[in-house]
Structure formats: C-alpha cells, structure tokens
Design an enzyme around this catalytic site. Structure first.
Site, short mmCIF file in Angstrom:
data_model
loop_
_atom_site.label_atom_id
_atom_site.label_comp_id
_atom_site.label_asym_id
_atom_site.label_seq_id
_atom_site.Cartn_x
_atom_site.Cartn_y
_atom_site.Cartn_z
NE ARG A 185 38.05 27.67 -29.35
CZ ARG A 185 38.69 28.58 -28.62
NH1 ARG A 185 40.00 28.61 -28.60
NH2 ARG A 185 38.00 29.44 -27.91
CG ASP B 44 36.45 31.35 -25.55
OD1 ASP B 44 35.46 30.94 -26.18
OD2 ASP B 44 37.44 31.89 -26.09
N GLY B 45 35.53 28.32 -25.11
CA GLY B 45 36.03 27.04 -25.62
C GLY B 45 35.00 25.93 -25.69
CD GLU C 282 47.57 40.87 -10.63
OE1 GLU C 282 48.32 40.20 -11.37
OE2 GLU C 282 47.82 42.04 -10.28
CD1 TRP D 40 22.04 39.80 -28.70
CD2 TRP D 40 20.52 38.17 -28.73
NE1 TRP D 40 21.34 39.86 -27.51
CE2 TRP D 40 20.39 38.87 -27.50
CE3 TRP D 40 19.66 37.10 -28.97
CZ2 TRP D 40 19.46 38.52 -26.53
CZ3 TRP D 40 18.73 36.77 -28.00
CH2 TRP D 40 18.63 37.47 -26.80
CG HIS E 143 26.94 26.16 -25.84
ND1 HIS E 143 28.08 26.91 -25.65
CD2 HIS E 143 26.52 26.45 -27.10
CE1 HIS E 143 28.32 27.63 -26.74
NE2 HIS E 143 27.40 27.36 -27.63
CG LEU F 107 29.55 32.62 -4.86
CD1 LEU F 107 30.92 33.28 -4.92
CD2 LEU F 107 29.55 31.34 -5.71
C1 FPP Z 1 31.95 30.33 -25.24
O1 FPP Z 1 32.15 29.16 -25.94
C2 FPP Z 1 30.87 30.26 -24.30
C3 FPP Z 1 29.69 30.95 -24.36
C4 FPP Z 1 29.02 31.42 -25.57
C5 FPP Z 1 29.02 31.33 -23.15
C6 FPP Z 1 29.06 30.35 -22.02
C7 FPP Z 1 27.94 29.42 -22.06
C8 FPP Z 1 27.88 28.30 -21.32
C9 FPP Z 1 28.92 27.90 -20.35
C10 FPP Z 1 26.69 27.44 -21.51
C11 FPP Z 1 25.83 27.35 -20.32
C12 FPP Z 1 25.36 28.65 -19.84
C13 FPP Z 1 24.46 28.78 -18.85
C14 FPP Z 1 24.27 30.10 -18.20
C15 FPP Z 1 23.69 27.66 -18.37
P1 FPP Z 1 32.29 29.28 -27.51
O2 FPP Z 1 31.07 28.68 -28.12
O3 FPP Z 1 32.57 30.69 -27.90
O4 FPP Z 1 33.55 28.39 -27.77
P2 FPP Z 1 34.52 28.46 -29.04
O5 FPP Z 1 35.26 29.79 -28.96
O6 FPP Z 1 35.42 27.28 -28.84
O7 FPP Z 1 33.66 28.36 -30.27
#
Ligand code: FPP
Length: 255
Positions: free
Chosen positions: A33, A29-30, A216, A78, A46, A140
């Site tokens: 931000r 996540d993040g 955990e 989506w 991303h 892995l």
């Molecule tokens: C959350 O960040 C992340 C995602 C929506 C999914 C994870 C996606 C990636 C790491 C991109 C690459 C993925 C692949 C499989 C190549 P957010 O947009 O929700 O962050 P925020 O909460 O700060 O808005």
C-alpha cells in the site's frame, strides 16, 4: 570505543532503556500500500521496507530489547506473483550480505525461525553464513521469521513429539505446556511481551500463535516503510503503560 555517530538518548528512550521488553515481535505490513499510494511497484515498497528493518534493528539494540522477531516471509507468501516472490528472495539475500557488517558492529546475533529448508539453496547459504558469523554476538538477537507459519510450527512440533513418542523417548503423560514450548522453533526465545503490527490491520496472520498468548498488542496505521525509530519508541512507551496480569487480578510478583 565511542561511536562517532552515536545519537543523543532522549528522556523517553532512557525510560525504555531502564526496563526494556525482553522480546518484541513485529508484523511488518503495508509495503504494497505504501508503494501503491506513491505509484511505485510493490517491489519498490519491499525495498523501502528493508530500510525500516535496518533502522528498527539498530534502535531495538540501542534501547536494550533482548529479542526482535520480524515476520519477513510467511508460508502463505508463496501465493504472491512469481516476480514478487523472486524479488523478496533477492532482497533477503542482498539484505543479509549488505547488513552483515552493521550487525557485527552493533553486536547483533541473527537467528531464524521457519521452514528454511524450502528456500532456494543460495538463499539458505546466505542465511547460514550470517547466522554463523554473528553467533558469538551478545547484544540484540534478531529473529527473522522466514517461510514461517504459526500453524506450521505447531504441526512440526506435534510431529516431532509423535516421533519421539514412537521411539519411546517421551510418554503422552509427560507432554505439558513447557514441553510443547520447548518443541517449537522458539524453544530458546522468551514469549513476546509486545506484538506490533503496522498498517492498521487488526489480525495476527498466523504469527507466533502459541507464543503471543499474553503478549500486549499494538497496532499503528503507519505503513512499514514509514515506520521509524520514533514510531518504535512510541510503541514501547505505550507498552510500558500497560498493566499485565497474565490472567490474574494483579501483575505477578517480581514483574
Ligand atoms: C507485507 O507487506 C510485508 C511482507 C510481505 C514481508 C516483509 C518484507 C519486507 C519488509 C521486505 C524486506 C525483507 C527482508 C527480510 C529484507 P505487503 O506487501 O503485504 O503490504 P500490503 O498489505 O500493503 O500489500
């Protein structure tokens, strides 16, 4: 063959390698931000997040982790703007094509969990190709959760069991926790020992709801695009200090 770029293993990393967790799951996540704090588009966040995936997959393999499950796209994603969803699909395709060699080189096997059949056909083909080409790898197992939701997974399992029951293949009295576990997408995967969430939010966000019963939890404020090997190592060291009792008063024998 000695890998010419193989890094020196630190004492902390060695400590992890002696008793690595069988399964680590991560809520990445993040990205948004991280991008916003730099004045970039969310899509660029991303893209930077994909770099972290690369580094953490490699690190997990080197540290002896058996399964690494990454929450890459949820059933609720989506709802994001069309452009962002399209960019995530594209990024996934590019990631698979670009990482295939690296996965082979590091003996990583790719699996997925989630309702992949709802993805565009070209994305499904890209996923299938890498799942097939890495199927024989023995290091892995990287599990990408794609169009995944914990409630959707349980719903799919209940539906499958009902269908089996209607065909006379299973009786209600035979349904126990083990059978439910075997009916989930994760039938062949041990439950996560450790669930990591980046960017500080204290939520499980519909991720592996059944499987994390005794996991955990480790939450770090670090945004996913900044999450690197040293952060992963810190999380695993923290995990090693935990005393897991699985509802009892002492750790189970042989644990
Ligand atoms: C959350 O960040 C992340 C995602 C929506 C999914 C994870 C996606 C990636 C790491 C991109 C690459 C993925 C692949 C499989 C190549 P957010 O947009 O929700 O962050 P925020 O909460 O700060 O808005």
């Amino acid at each position: 063959m000695v890998d010419p770029v193989e890094r020196k293993v630190t004492p902390e990393e060695q400590q992890i390698r002696e008793n690595p967790p069988a399964h680590v799951a991560i809520i990445m996540d993040g990205n948004g931000r991280w991008a916003k704090s730099r004045g970039f588009s969310r899509i660029r966040g991303h893209r930077a997040g994909a770099e972290s995936i690369r580094e953490i997959v490699r690190s997990a393999g080197e540290l002896g982790v058996g399964f690494l499950t990454l929450y890459a796209f949820s059933v609720d994603n989506w709802k994001r703007p069309r452009r962002e969803v399209a960019a995530l699909m594209n990024l996934l395709k590019r990631f698979l094509a670009g990482e295939e060699r690296e996965l082979q080189r590091n003996n990583v096997r790719l699996w997925t969990i989630g309702r992949i059949s709802e993805f565009p056909p070209d994305v499904q083909h890209a996923i299938d190709a890498v799942v097939k080409s890495t199927a024989g790898n023995t290091g892995l197992t990287l599990v990408l959760a794609l169009n995944y939701g914990g409630r959707a997974e349980i719903t799919d399992a209940v539906r499958a069991l009902c269908e089996k029951s209607a065909r006379g293949e299973v009786r209600a009295g035979e349904i126990d926790e083990a059978l439910i576990s075997r009916s989930l997408y994760t039938a062949d995967i041990p439950d996560p020992d450790l669930l990591i969430r980046t960017s500080g939010e204290m939520r499980v966000s519909n991720f592996l709801l059944w499987q994390i019963s005794y996991a955990e939890l480790y939450v770090t404020p670090v945004y996913w695009p900044d999450f690197r090997r040293q952060h992963f190592v810190r999380a695993l060291l923290d995990f090693q200090k935990r005393e897991r009792r699985f509802g009892g008063v002492e750790p189970p024998p042989n644990y």
